[in-house]
Design a protein around this motif. Structure first.
Motif, PDB file in Angstrom:
ATOM      1  N   ALA A 118     -38.658   4.889  40.159  1.00 49.03           N
ATOM      2  CA  ALA A 118     -38.558   3.432  40.199  1.00 49.03           C
ATOM      3  C   ALA A 118     -38.434   2.998  41.643  1.00 49.03           C
ATOM      4  N   THR A 120     -39.815  -0.166  44.899  1.00 56.01           N
ATOM      5  CA  THR A 120     -40.524  -1.350  45.368  1.00 56.01           C
ATOM      6  C   THR A 120     -41.486  -0.952  46.474  1.00 56.01           C
ATOM      7  N   VAL A 129     -42.905  -4.239  42.253  1.00 56.17           N
ATOM      8  CA  VAL A 129     -41.842  -3.507  41.572  1.00 56.17           C
ATOM      9  C   VAL A 129     -42.499  -2.541  40.596  1.00 56.17           C
ATOM     10  N   ASN A 131     -41.983   1.192  37.928  1.00 56.44           N
ATOM     11  CA  ASN A 131     -41.159   2.269  37.381  1.00 56.44           C
ATOM     12  C   ASN A 131     -41.887   2.986  36.261  1.00 56.44           C
ATOM     13  N   ARG A 136     -33.955   2.242  37.636  1.00 53.29           N
ATOM     14  CA  ARG A 136     -34.074   0.781  37.606  1.00 53.29           C
ATOM     15  C   ARG A 136     -34.241   0.134  38.977  1.00 53.29           C
ATOM     16  N   SER A 149     -37.303  -4.125  36.628  1.00 56.60           N
ATOM     17  CA  SER A 149     -38.064  -2.989  36.102  1.00 56.60           C
ATOM     18  C   SER A 149     -37.972  -3.019  34.576  1.00 56.60           C
ATOM     19  N   HIS A 182     -45.145   0.703  34.786  1.00 53.54           N
ATOM     20  CA  HIS A 182     -44.814  -0.714  34.832  1.00 53.54           C
ATOM     21  C   HIS A 182     -44.920  -1.173  36.286  1.00 53.54           C
TER      22      HIS A 182
END
Length: 249
Positions: A118, A120, A129, A131, A136, A149, A182
């Motif tokens: 996870a 940035t 962002v 993950n 998180r 996330s 994601h």
């Protein structure tokens, strides 16, 4: 000039024999190690800068190998992560690399090694962002701390706050399985502050305690207090975290 300040640390906690977490900040990585105090790094905003944590899959041998492989690979391609598609491609490549390494090292018992990730990517004008798994990214907002996330975990039962089960990660299976990372983009705003962490922080420390600590204006002290809260809650897992701030010079 805008810049990015990152205060980070990684620690095995109180119950685990070794640290299977890894961390990447730009070209800098920490893998399966211990930092006694938060380390603060400052970068000008320009070339894409990646800040991420990876948590080796618990219960599977080689978690430290998988998390280190992923952060080192991300560090090597970080300056090229200038779009959502490029980031997804990089995470797909990390997933394949973990599966391939597990195949090579299967004789050492690493056949199902895996890791979450996870983080940035900070770019001029925007921030990505991303993950895979349950590590998180949280954003400090005026009304508290908001998770940006998406946990890859099964739905929680009423009253249940955490779970150790993940529905996808990088690697983690004996047969190759693709992942759907994601990835979201949001505008880059001066003063924005993010917490990136493994579940060694978020599982033992309740959200309201995290919110309170993130009100501490000094990033290095905030990072220390977050670690201390996890330790005081029993330190049941490896703890890796980064406090990221977007600021004007």
């Amino acid at each position: 000039m805008r810049y990015v300040s990152v205060s980070a640390l990684s620690h095995p906690g109180l119950l685990r024999e070794r640290n299977e977490d890894s961390l990447v900040v730009g070209p800098w990585t920490l893998c399966a190690t211990v930092t006694a105090n938060p380390q603060t790094l400052v970068f000008p905003i320009g070339t894409p800068l990646v800040v991420a944590v990876a948590d080796g899959l618990g219960g599977h041998p080689g978690g430290d190998v998988a998390s280190a492989l992923v952060v080192r690979r991300i560090a090597s391609v970080g300056p090229a992560l200038n779009s959502e598609d490029a980031l997804r491609d990089a995470l797909d490549a990390c997933n394949r690399a973990v599966h391939e390494a597990a195949g090579v090292d299967a004789g050492a018992g690493f056949a199902a090694m895996g890791t979450t990730v996870a983080g940035t990517v900070v770019k001029p004008g925007s921030l990505l962002v991303f993950n895979v798994g349950d590590s998180r990214v949280l954003k400090a907002c005026d009304d508290g701390l908001r998770q940006v996330s998406v946990d890859d975990s099964p739905p929680l039962a009423p009253g249940q706050r955490t779970t150790s089960i993940v529905t996808q990660c990088l690697g983690g299976t004996r047969v190759y399985r693709a992942v759907r990372a994601h990835v979201t983009a949001e505008p880059l705003s001066p003063g924005a502050r993010y917490l990136i962490c493994t579940d060694g922080l978020t599982d033992p420390v309740p959200p309201e305690a995290l919110e309170e600590i993130m009100r501490e204006p000094n990033d290095g002290r905030a990072a220390f207090l977050l670690w201390k809260a996890a330790i005081e809650a029993g330190g049941p897992d490896n703890i890796t975290l980064a406090v990221v701030r977007i600021a004007d010079e």
